[in-house]
Design an enzyme around this catalytic site. Structure first.
Site, short mmCIF file in Angstrom:
data_model
loop_
_atom_site.label_atom_id
_atom_site.label_comp_id
_atom_site.label_asym_id
_atom_site.label_seq_id
_atom_site.Cartn_x
_atom_site.Cartn_y
_atom_site.Cartn_z
N CYS A 99 0.78 -1.29 -0.02
CA CYS A 99 0.00 -0.11 0.11
C CYS A 99 0.77 1.20 -0.01
CB CYS A 99 -0.94 -0.23 1.21
SG CYS A 99 -2.35 1.15 0.87
N HIS A 134 -4.39 -4.51 0.28
CA HIS A 134 -4.27 -5.22 1.57
C HIS A 134 -4.91 -6.60 1.86
CE1 HIS A 134 -2.80 -1.54 3.99
NE2 HIS A 134 -3.58 -1.06 3.11
N GLU A 154 -3.70 -8.83 3.50
CA GLU A 154 -3.47 -9.22 4.75
C GLU A 154 -4.64 -9.01 5.65
OE1 GLU A 154 -2.06 -5.06 4.93
OE2 GLU A 154 -2.08 -6.65 3.64
#
Length: 312
Positions: free
Chosen positions: A142, A235, A237
Protein backbone atom coordinates in the site's frame (compact mmCIF):
# COMPACT_ATOMS: atom_id res chain seq x y z
CA UNK A 1 7.68 -26.23 8.40
CA UNK A 2 6.32 -23.55 10.78
CA UNK A 3 7.09 -19.91 11.28
CA UNK A 4 9.43 -19.02 14.14
CA UNK A 5 8.38 -15.98 16.10
CA UNK A 6 9.61 -14.48 19.38
CA UNK A 7 8.47 -16.22 22.55
CA UNK A 8 5.52 -14.50 24.28
CA UNK A 9 4.65 -12.41 21.21
CA UNK A 10 0.85 -11.94 21.42
CA UNK A 11 0.45 -13.19 17.85
CA UNK A 12 1.62 -16.63 18.95
CA UNK A 13 -1.51 -17.30 21.01
CA UNK A 14 -3.76 -16.02 18.22
CA UNK A 15 -2.12 -18.24 15.61
CA UNK A 16 -2.14 -21.31 17.85
CA UNK A 17 -5.85 -20.68 18.46
CA UNK A 18 -6.31 -20.86 14.68
CA UNK A 19 -4.42 -24.17 14.59
CA UNK A 20 -1.43 -22.56 12.89
CA UNK A 21 1.80 -24.28 13.88
CA UNK A 22 4.46 -21.93 15.25
CA UNK A 23 7.69 -22.60 17.09
CA UNK A 24 9.99 -20.66 19.35
CA UNK A 25 13.74 -20.22 18.92
CA UNK A 26 14.65 -23.18 21.16
CA UNK A 27 12.76 -25.70 19.06
CA UNK A 28 13.83 -24.10 15.78
CA UNK A 29 17.48 -24.54 16.79
CA UNK A 30 17.05 -28.34 16.81
CA UNK A 31 16.20 -28.48 13.10
CA UNK A 32 19.15 -28.99 10.78
CA UNK A 33 18.03 -26.71 7.96
CA UNK A 34 18.70 -23.19 6.78
CA UNK A 35 15.56 -21.20 7.62
CA UNK A 36 14.41 -18.23 5.60
CA UNK A 37 15.31 -14.91 7.22
CA UNK A 38 12.40 -12.47 7.02
CA UNK A 39 12.19 -8.86 8.18
CA UNK A 40 8.98 -6.90 8.71
CA UNK A 41 9.22 -3.13 8.86
CA UNK A 42 5.91 -2.38 10.54
CA UNK A 43 4.73 1.19 9.94
CA UNK A 44 1.12 0.68 11.00
CA UNK A 45 -0.05 2.33 14.26
CA UNK A 46 -1.66 -0.85 15.60
CA UNK A 47 1.47 -3.00 15.50
CA UNK A 48 -0.02 -6.08 17.16
CA UNK A 49 -2.95 -6.35 14.76
CA UNK A 50 -0.65 -6.02 11.74
CA UNK A 51 1.79 -8.57 13.18
CA UNK A 52 -0.96 -11.16 13.45
CA UNK A 53 -2.20 -10.48 9.93
CA UNK A 54 1.22 -10.81 8.31
CA UNK A 55 2.46 -13.71 10.41
CA UNK A 56 -0.71 -15.62 9.57
CA UNK A 57 0.11 -15.33 5.85
CA UNK A 58 3.80 -16.09 6.28
CA UNK A 59 2.97 -19.26 8.20
CA UNK A 60 1.11 -20.81 5.26
CA UNK A 61 4.20 -22.39 3.70
CA UNK A 62 6.29 -25.55 4.10
CA UNK A 63 9.37 -23.37 4.66
CA UNK A 64 10.71 -22.48 8.07
CA UNK A 65 10.73 -18.72 8.41
CA UNK A 66 12.56 -16.67 11.04
CA UNK A 67 10.99 -13.25 11.56
CA UNK A 68 12.55 -10.01 12.79
CA UNK A 69 10.11 -7.22 13.62
CA UNK A 70 11.74 -3.88 12.81
CA UNK A 71 10.83 -0.39 14.00
CA UNK A 72 11.64 2.76 12.09
CA UNK A 73 12.08 5.02 15.13
CA UNK A 74 11.82 4.99 18.92
CA UNK A 75 8.63 7.05 19.12
CA UNK A 76 5.82 5.34 21.01
CA UNK A 77 3.03 4.32 18.58
CA UNK A 78 -0.49 5.47 19.37
CA UNK A 79 -2.10 2.06 19.55
CA UNK A 80 0.70 -0.19 20.79
CA UNK A 81 2.23 -0.33 24.29
CA UNK A 82 5.81 0.86 24.53
CA UNK A 83 6.60 -2.32 26.47
CA UNK A 84 5.56 -4.38 23.43
CA UNK A 85 7.85 -2.40 21.15
CA UNK A 86 10.78 -2.70 23.54
CA UNK A 87 10.29 -6.43 23.99
CA UNK A 88 9.75 -7.56 20.41
CA UNK A 89 11.07 -4.97 17.97
CA UNK A 90 14.57 -4.37 16.65
CA UNK A 91 15.88 -0.89 16.02
CA UNK A 92 16.97 -0.68 12.38
CA UNK A 93 20.53 0.06 13.47
CA UNK A 94 20.70 -3.31 15.23
CA UNK A 95 19.92 -5.26 12.03
CA UNK A 96 21.56 -2.98 9.48
CA UNK A 97 24.48 -5.38 9.00
CA UNK A 98 22.21 -8.41 8.56
CA UNK A 99 21.06 -9.81 5.22
CA UNK A 100 17.54 -11.12 4.65
CA UNK A 101 15.90 -13.48 2.20
CA UNK A 102 12.78 -11.32 2.27
CA UNK A 103 11.51 -8.04 3.67
CA UNK A 104 7.95 -6.73 4.02
CA UNK A 105 7.38 -2.99 4.42
CA UNK A 106 3.82 -2.29 5.49
CA UNK A 107 1.48 0.50 4.62
CA UNK A 108 1.04 3.56 6.83
CA UNK A 109 -1.80 6.06 7.42
CA UNK A 110 0.03 8.85 5.60
CA UNK A 111 -2.17 9.25 2.55
CA UNK A 112 -2.34 13.06 2.58
CA UNK A 113 1.19 13.86 3.70
CA UNK A 114 3.91 14.69 1.17
CA UNK A 115 6.69 12.13 1.33
CA UNK A 116 9.36 14.64 2.36
CA UNK A 117 7.09 15.86 5.18
CA UNK A 118 6.81 12.39 6.75
CA UNK A 119 8.73 12.62 10.02
CA UNK A 120 10.77 9.51 9.29
CA UNK A 121 11.22 9.97 5.54
CA UNK A 122 15.01 10.21 5.75
CA UNK A 123 15.16 6.93 7.65
CA UNK A 124 12.66 5.42 5.24
CA UNK A 125 14.83 6.22 2.23
CA UNK A 126 17.86 4.85 4.05
CA UNK A 127 16.03 1.56 4.58
CA UNK A 128 14.81 1.47 0.97
CA UNK A 129 18.39 1.83 -0.25
CA UNK A 130 19.67 -0.63 2.36
CA UNK A 131 17.18 -3.26 1.13
CA UNK A 132 18.72 -3.06 -2.35
CA UNK A 133 21.96 -4.38 -0.84
CA UNK A 134 20.74 -6.57 2.01
CA UNK A 135 17.46 -8.17 0.89
CA UNK A 136 16.83 -10.71 -1.86
CA UNK A 137 13.17 -9.73 -2.43
CA UNK A 138 11.17 -6.90 -0.86
CA UNK A 139 7.38 -6.66 -0.75
CA UNK A 140 6.00 -3.13 -0.42
CA UNK A 141 2.40 -2.87 0.79
CA UNK A 142 0.00 0.00 0.00
CA UNK A 143 1.63 3.30 1.11
CA UNK A 144 5.07 1.69 1.05
CA UNK A 145 4.51 0.64 -2.58
CA UNK A 146 3.84 4.24 -3.61
CA UNK A 147 6.69 5.55 -1.44
CA UNK A 148 9.14 3.13 -3.09
CA UNK A 149 7.92 4.12 -6.55
CA UNK A 150 8.51 7.76 -5.69
CA UNK A 151 11.96 7.20 -4.19
CA UNK A 152 13.35 4.84 -6.82
CA UNK A 153 11.62 6.05 -9.97
CA UNK A 154 10.39 9.57 -9.24
CA UNK A 155 6.77 8.48 -9.79
CA UNK A 156 4.33 10.66 -7.86
CA UNK A 157 0.98 9.25 -6.74
CA UNK A 158 -2.29 10.99 -7.50
CA UNK A 159 -4.47 11.67 -4.45
CA UNK A 160 -8.12 10.87 -5.02
CA UNK A 161 -10.87 12.94 -3.44
CA UNK A 162 -12.73 9.78 -2.44
CA UNK A 163 -10.82 7.02 -0.70
CA UNK A 164 -10.57 3.70 -2.51
CA UNK A 165 -12.11 1.43 0.09
CA UNK A 166 -13.63 -1.99 -0.33
CA UNK A 167 -13.12 -5.42 -1.80
CA UNK A 168 -12.60 -5.22 -5.55
CA UNK A 169 -12.60 -7.76 -8.34
CA UNK A 170 -9.23 -8.12 -10.07
CA UNK A 171 -8.06 -9.87 -13.19
CA UNK A 172 -4.83 -11.72 -13.83
CA UNK A 173 -2.88 -10.06 -16.65
CA UNK A 174 0.06 -12.47 -16.78
CA UNK A 175 -1.07 -16.01 -15.86
CA UNK A 176 2.46 -17.31 -16.41
CA UNK A 177 4.03 -15.08 -13.78
CA UNK A 178 4.94 -17.29 -10.82
CA UNK A 179 3.63 -14.90 -8.21
CA UNK A 180 0.13 -15.56 -9.61
CA UNK A 181 0.47 -19.32 -9.93
CA UNK A 182 -2.81 -21.00 -9.02
CA UNK A 183 -4.82 -17.76 -9.18
CA UNK A 184 -8.28 -17.73 -10.68
CA UNK A 185 -8.59 -15.44 -13.73
CA UNK A 186 -10.74 -13.15 -11.57
CA UNK A 187 -10.23 -12.76 -7.82
CA UNK A 188 -11.00 -10.32 -4.99
CA UNK A 189 -8.71 -8.24 -2.79
CA UNK A 190 -9.21 -5.37 -0.30
CA UNK A 191 -7.99 -1.81 -0.87
CA UNK A 192 -7.93 1.14 1.51
CA UNK A 193 -6.04 4.21 0.24
CA UNK A 194 -6.26 7.68 -1.27
CA UNK A 195 -3.13 7.37 -3.37
CA UNK A 196 -3.31 6.07 -6.92
CA UNK A 197 -0.84 5.38 -9.75
CA UNK A 198 -2.17 4.36 -13.15
CA UNK A 199 -1.20 0.95 -14.49
CA UNK A 200 0.24 2.58 -17.61
CA UNK A 201 2.67 4.56 -15.44
CA UNK A 202 3.98 1.39 -13.80
CA UNK A 203 4.35 -0.34 -17.16
CA UNK A 204 6.31 2.59 -18.57
CA UNK A 205 9.04 2.03 -15.97
CA UNK A 206 11.76 -0.20 -17.38
CA UNK A 207 11.88 -3.54 -15.59
CA UNK A 208 8.42 -3.29 -13.97
CA UNK A 209 5.20 -5.03 -15.00
CA UNK A 210 1.62 -4.87 -13.74
CA UNK A 211 0.54 -8.51 -13.48
CA UNK A 212 -2.85 -8.06 -11.78
CA UNK A 213 -5.24 -5.13 -11.70
CA UNK A 214 -8.80 -3.99 -11.03
CA UNK A 215 -10.94 -1.82 -13.27
CA UNK A 216 -12.10 0.12 -10.20
CA UNK A 217 -8.99 0.10 -7.96
CA UNK A 218 -6.26 0.02 -10.61
CA UNK A 219 -2.94 -1.81 -10.45
CA UNK A 220 -2.74 -4.37 -7.65
CA UNK A 221 0.36 -6.54 -8.15
CA UNK A 222 3.41 -4.97 -9.79
CA UNK A 223 6.69 -6.89 -10.00
CA UNK A 224 10.24 -6.28 -11.17
CA UNK A 225 11.74 -8.54 -13.82
CA UNK A 226 14.44 -9.73 -11.40
CA UNK A 227 11.81 -10.60 -8.72
CA UNK A 228 13.52 -8.45 -6.13
CA UNK A 229 10.75 -5.85 -5.87
CA UNK A 230 7.04 -6.58 -5.43
CA UNK A 231 4.53 -3.74 -5.11
CA UNK A 232 1.12 -4.62 -3.65
CA UNK A 233 -1.22 -1.63 -3.67
CA UNK A 234 -3.95 -3.28 -1.57
CA UNK A 235 -4.19 -5.21 1.67
CA UNK A 236 -4.33 -8.99 1.17
CA UNK A 237 -3.42 -9.33 4.86
CA UNK A 238 -6.59 -7.64 6.16
CA UNK A 239 -8.81 -9.46 8.64
CA UNK A 240 -12.55 -9.75 8.08
CA UNK A 241 -13.30 -6.72 10.29
CA UNK A 242 -10.45 -4.39 9.32
CA UNK A 243 -12.33 -2.36 6.70
CA UNK A 244 -15.34 -2.27 9.01
CA UNK A 245 -13.22 -0.85 11.83
CA UNK A 246 -11.72 1.75 9.49
CA UNK A 247 -15.18 2.75 8.25
CA UNK A 248 -16.58 3.26 11.75
CA UNK A 249 -13.39 5.03 12.87
CA UNK A 250 -13.85 7.55 10.06
CA UNK A 251 -17.55 7.92 10.88
CA UNK A 252 -16.72 8.76 14.48
CA UNK A 253 -14.13 11.25 13.27
CA UNK A 254 -16.79 13.03 11.19
CA UNK A 255 -15.13 12.21 7.88
CA UNK A 256 -18.36 10.88 6.30
CA UNK A 257 -16.65 8.02 4.45
CA UNK A 258 -18.24 6.11 1.63
CA UNK A 259 -19.39 2.59 2.47
CA UNK A 260 -16.63 0.12 1.49
CA UNK A 261 -17.42 -1.37 -1.92
CA UNK A 262 -18.47 -5.03 -2.21
CA UNK A 263 -17.88 -5.54 1.50
CA UNK A 264 -21.22 -5.62 3.31
CA UNK A 265 -24.09 -7.78 2.03
CA UNK A 266 -26.58 -5.51 0.24
CA UNK A 267 -24.21 -2.63 1.03
CA UNK A 268 -25.61 -2.60 4.57
CA UNK A 269 -23.02 -1.72 7.26
CA UNK A 270 -25.22 -3.43 9.85
CA UNK A 271 -24.53 -6.79 8.20
CA UNK A 272 -21.45 -8.92 8.85
CA UNK A 273 -18.79 -8.34 6.15
CA UNK A 274 -18.51 -10.79 3.27
CA UNK A 275 -14.99 -12.27 3.24
CA UNK A 276 -13.76 -13.52 -0.14
CA UNK A 277 -10.06 -12.62 -0.37
CA UNK A 278 -8.35 -14.95 2.11
CA UNK A 279 -7.48 -17.79 -0.27
CA UNK A 280 -5.82 -15.53 -2.82
CA UNK A 281 -4.09 -13.55 -0.09
CA UNK A 282 -2.54 -16.75 1.23
CA UNK A 283 -1.63 -17.85 -2.28
CA UNK A 284 0.02 -14.52 -3.07
CA UNK A 285 2.29 -14.70 -0.02
CA UNK A 286 3.03 -18.37 -0.54
CA UNK A 287 4.03 -17.77 -4.17
CA UNK A 288 6.20 -14.82 -3.19
CA UNK A 289 8.00 -16.82 -0.50
CA UNK A 290 8.56 -19.77 -2.82
CA UNK A 291 9.26 -18.32 -6.26
CA UNK A 292 10.54 -14.83 -5.47
CA UNK A 293 12.43 -15.59 -2.27
CA UNK A 294 13.30 -19.25 -1.68
CA UNK A 295 14.00 -20.22 -5.29
CA UNK A 296 16.21 -17.20 -5.98
CA UNK A 297 18.06 -16.50 -2.73
CA UNK A 298 21.60 -17.85 -2.17
CA UNK A 299 22.02 -20.51 0.50
CA UNK A 300 24.77 -18.37 2.00
CA UNK A 301 23.16 -14.97 2.47
CA UNK A 302 26.55 -13.31 2.66
CA UNK A 303 26.75 -13.96 -1.10
CA UNK A 304 23.63 -11.93 -1.81
CA UNK A 305 24.38 -9.60 -4.71
CA UNK A 306 23.53 -5.93 -4.60
CA UNK A 307 20.56 -5.10 -6.77
CA UNK A 308 21.25 -2.86 -9.72
CA UNK A 309 20.02 0.64 -8.95
CA UNK A 310 16.62 1.41 -10.50
CA UNK A 311 16.72 3.88 -13.36
CA UNK A 312 14.39 6.85 -13.38
Amino acid sequence: MPIRIPEQLPAQDVLLGENIFTMDSNRAATQDIRPMEMGILNLMPNKIETEVQLLRLLSNTPLQVNVDLIRIDKLAPKHTPQSHMDAFYHDFSSVAEKKYDGLIITGAPLGHIDYEDVKYWDTMTTILEWAQRHVNSTMYLCWAAHAAMYHFYGVQRHLREQKISGVFEHKVLDPHNEILRGFDPQFYAPHSRFGHINSAVYNQVSGLQVVAESEQAGAYVVVSDDKRMVFITGHPEYDAETLNEEYHRDLEAGVEPAIPVNYYPDNNPNEAPLVRWRSHGNLLFNNWLNYYVYQTTPYDLSLLAEKAQPKR
